[in-house]
Design an enzyme around this catalytic site. Structure first.
Site, PDB file in Angstrom:
ATOM      1  CB  SER A 183      -0.877   0.064   1.252  1.00  0.00           C
ATOM      2  OG  SER A 183      -1.711  -1.044   1.339  1.00  0.00           O
ATOM      3  CG  HIS A 203      -3.331  -2.307  -3.345  1.00  0.00           C
ATOM      4  ND1 HIS A 203      -2.184  -2.987  -3.065  1.00  0.00           N
ATOM      5  CD2 HIS A 203      -3.862  -1.978  -2.151  1.00  0.00           C
ATOM      6  CE1 HIS A 203      -2.020  -3.065  -1.766  1.00  0.00           C
ATOM      7  NE2 HIS A 203      -3.031  -2.467  -1.179  1.00  0.00           N
ATOM      8  CG  HIS A 248      -4.756  -7.495   0.796  1.00  0.00           C
ATOM      9  ND1 HIS A 248      -4.919  -6.629  -0.260  1.00  0.00           N
ATOM     10  CD2 HIS A 248      -3.591  -7.153   1.411  1.00  0.00           C
ATOM     11  CE1 HIS A 248      -3.894  -5.781  -0.288  1.00  0.00           C
ATOM     12  NE2 HIS A 248      -3.070  -6.080   0.706  1.00  0.00           N
ATOM     13  CE1 TYR A 251      -8.364  -5.835   2.244  1.00  0.00           C
ATOM     14  CE2 TYR A 251      -6.449  -6.458   3.553  1.00  0.00           C
ATOM     15  CZ  TYR A 251      -7.038  -5.657   2.584  1.00  0.00           C
ATOM     16  OH  TYR A 251      -6.294  -4.691   1.961  1.00  0.00           O
ATOM     17  CD  GLU A 252      -8.742  -7.428  -2.120  1.00  0.00           C
ATOM     18  OE1 GLU A 252      -9.230  -7.332  -3.246  1.00  0.00           O
ATOM     19  OE2 GLU A 252      -7.524  -7.306  -1.885  1.00  0.00           O
ATOM     20  CB  ALA A 268       1.518  -0.500   4.620  1.00  0.00           C
ATOM     21  CG  MET A 270      -4.429  -6.587   7.643  1.00  0.00           C
ATOM     22  SD  MET A 270      -5.803  -5.487   7.225  1.00  0.00           S
ATOM     23  CE  MET A 270      -5.905  -4.496   8.730  1.00  0.00           C
ATOM     24  CB  SER A 271      -0.280  -8.284   2.754  1.00  0.00           C
ATOM     25  OG  SER A 271       0.871  -7.541   3.090  1.00  0.00           O
ATOM     26  CG  ASN A 311      -0.219   2.319  11.497  1.00  0.00           C
ATOM     27  OD1 ASN A 311      -0.014   1.790  10.392  1.00  0.00           O
ATOM     28  ND2 ASN A 311      -0.729   1.652  12.498  1.00  0.00           N
ATOM     29  CG  HIS A 370      -6.360   2.577   3.740  1.00  0.00           C
ATOM     30  ND1 HIS A 370      -5.361   1.622   3.825  1.00  0.00           N
ATOM     31  CD2 HIS A 370      -6.575   2.770   2.418  1.00  0.00           C
ATOM     32  CE1 HIS A 370      -4.994   1.258   2.596  1.00  0.00           C
ATOM     33  NE2 HIS A 370      -5.715   1.938   1.721  1.00  0.00           N
TER      34      HIS A 370
HETATM   35  N1  HPA Z   1      -2.464  -3.107  11.511  1.00  0.00           N
HETATM   36  C1  HPA Z   1      -2.685  -3.975  10.496  1.00  0.00           C
HETATM   37  N2  HPA Z   1      -2.331  -3.740   9.250  1.00  0.00           N
HETATM   38  C2  HPA Z   1      -1.714  -2.581   8.985  1.00  0.00           C
HETATM   39  C3  HPA Z   1      -1.467  -1.628   9.984  1.00  0.00           C
HETATM   40  C4  HPA Z   1      -1.854  -1.909  11.318  1.00  0.00           C
HETATM   41  O1  HPA Z   1      -1.667  -1.115  12.254  1.00  0.00           O
HETATM   42  N3  HPA Z   1      -0.845  -0.576   9.390  1.00  0.00           N
HETATM   43  C5  HPA Z   1      -0.722  -0.891   8.071  1.00  0.00           C
HETATM   44  N4  HPA Z   1      -1.252  -2.106   7.817  1.00  0.00           N
END
Ligand code: HPA
Length: 274
Positions: free
Chosen positions: A32, A63, A85, A87-88, A115, A213-214, A237, A249
């Site tokens: 991302s 993406h 991903h 989650y999709e 990310a 998540m990837s 973050n 996001h």
């Molecule tokens: N958690 C999960 N996935 C992420 C995060 C997070 O804090 N930041 C970027 N992708």
């Protein structure tokens, strides 16, 4: 279900890519907000994912969904802008389809960027973390189901999921290019909601330094095929509960974009040393 993304489907996609773009030595998946890295390729031949047979389409903002094969630091490199991903709601064989196509295209190095949220207190937003190891918390594996020996063995070894050699190469490249690197363990969670503060305390307790998540399904599939992996997390973050503010996001994308230049320099340095 995996039949939809099974060996013959992978082969068909790999030969379409080889026919249009040629072979590649290494593949780089951009996470991302890191899409700008694709611009570092010279004379790229591009294929939108929709033009590659059987390729699952990604659907998340940030993406773009494109494969570019070009030259980076004198080597043929395939750059994947966008990934699907778990989650999709797609099956894991779809999530790892790209990694398998790259392996069948002949790449010997698979670089996975993402990310991630920083859990370890030393991982400030903007840091690039070399993934030393991972925790698969998806509750599932892309290798679940009948094993296709043409991809690899039933029980692949994961004791060096992230190549020791490539991690050292990343350190060398970072030093040469003036990029500061951290190292740590990446935990892969299903998402798509960000974690609760209690979940982050749990992840810290079980040894995670960063969370996302990837990456982990693709890494499992690449190792199954015997491809060496380098994993790089852009810490976008601080993980949930570490600061008195919500996660978004937009924040993830903004931080990742700010790291794009350093990530490009690092990737050029890595490819130069392959
Ligand atoms: N958690 C999960 N996935 C992420 C995060 C997070 O804090 N930041 C970027 N992708």
């Amino acid at each position: 279900m995996s039949g939809d993304y099974g060996f013959d489907r992978v082969e068909e996609a790999a030969s379409a890519v080889a026919g249009r773009c040629g072979r590649a030595d290494a593949a780089i998946v951009l996470g991302s907000g890191l899409g700008g890295v694709a611009q570092a390729l010279s004379e790229p031949v591009e294929m939108p994912y929709a033009a590659i047979p059987n390729w699952p389409a990604p659907g998340v903002a940030g993406h773009s969904g494109r494969l570019s094969v070009g030259t980076l630091s004198g080597r043929r490199v395939a750059v994947l802008s966008g990934r699907v991903h778990a989650y999709e709601g797609v099956p894991l064989p779809a999530v790892v389809f790209a990694a398998r196509v790259m392996a069948r295209l002949g790449v010997s190095t698979f670089v996975c960027t993402n990310a991630a949220g920083g859990i370890a207190p030393t991982l400030a937003p903007g840091t690039i973390m070399v993934i030393d190891d991972h925790l698969n918390l998806l509750g599932a594996s892309p290798l679940t189901g009948p094993n296709d020996e043409r991809f690899g063995p039933r029980f692949p070894d994961m004791s060096e999921a992230y190549s020791r050699r490539l991690r050292a190469v990343a350190d060398e490249a970072a030093l040469a290019r003036g990029v500061k690197l951290a190292h740590g363990v990446y935990a892969c969670v299903p998402g798509p909601s960000y974690e609760t503060p209690a979940e982050i305390r749990y992840l810290r307790a079980i040894g995670a330094d960063a969370v996302g998540m990837s990456t982990v399904p693709e890494v499992i599939a690449a190792r199954h095929l015997g491809v060496d992996v380098l994993g790089l997390s852009c810490i976008t973050n601080m993980a949930a509960g570490l600061l008195p503010q919500p996660l978004s996001h937009d924040e993830v994308l903004e931080t990742a974009r700010g790291v794009g230049r350093a990530m490009s320099a690092l990737l050029e340095g890595v490819v130069e040393r392959l």
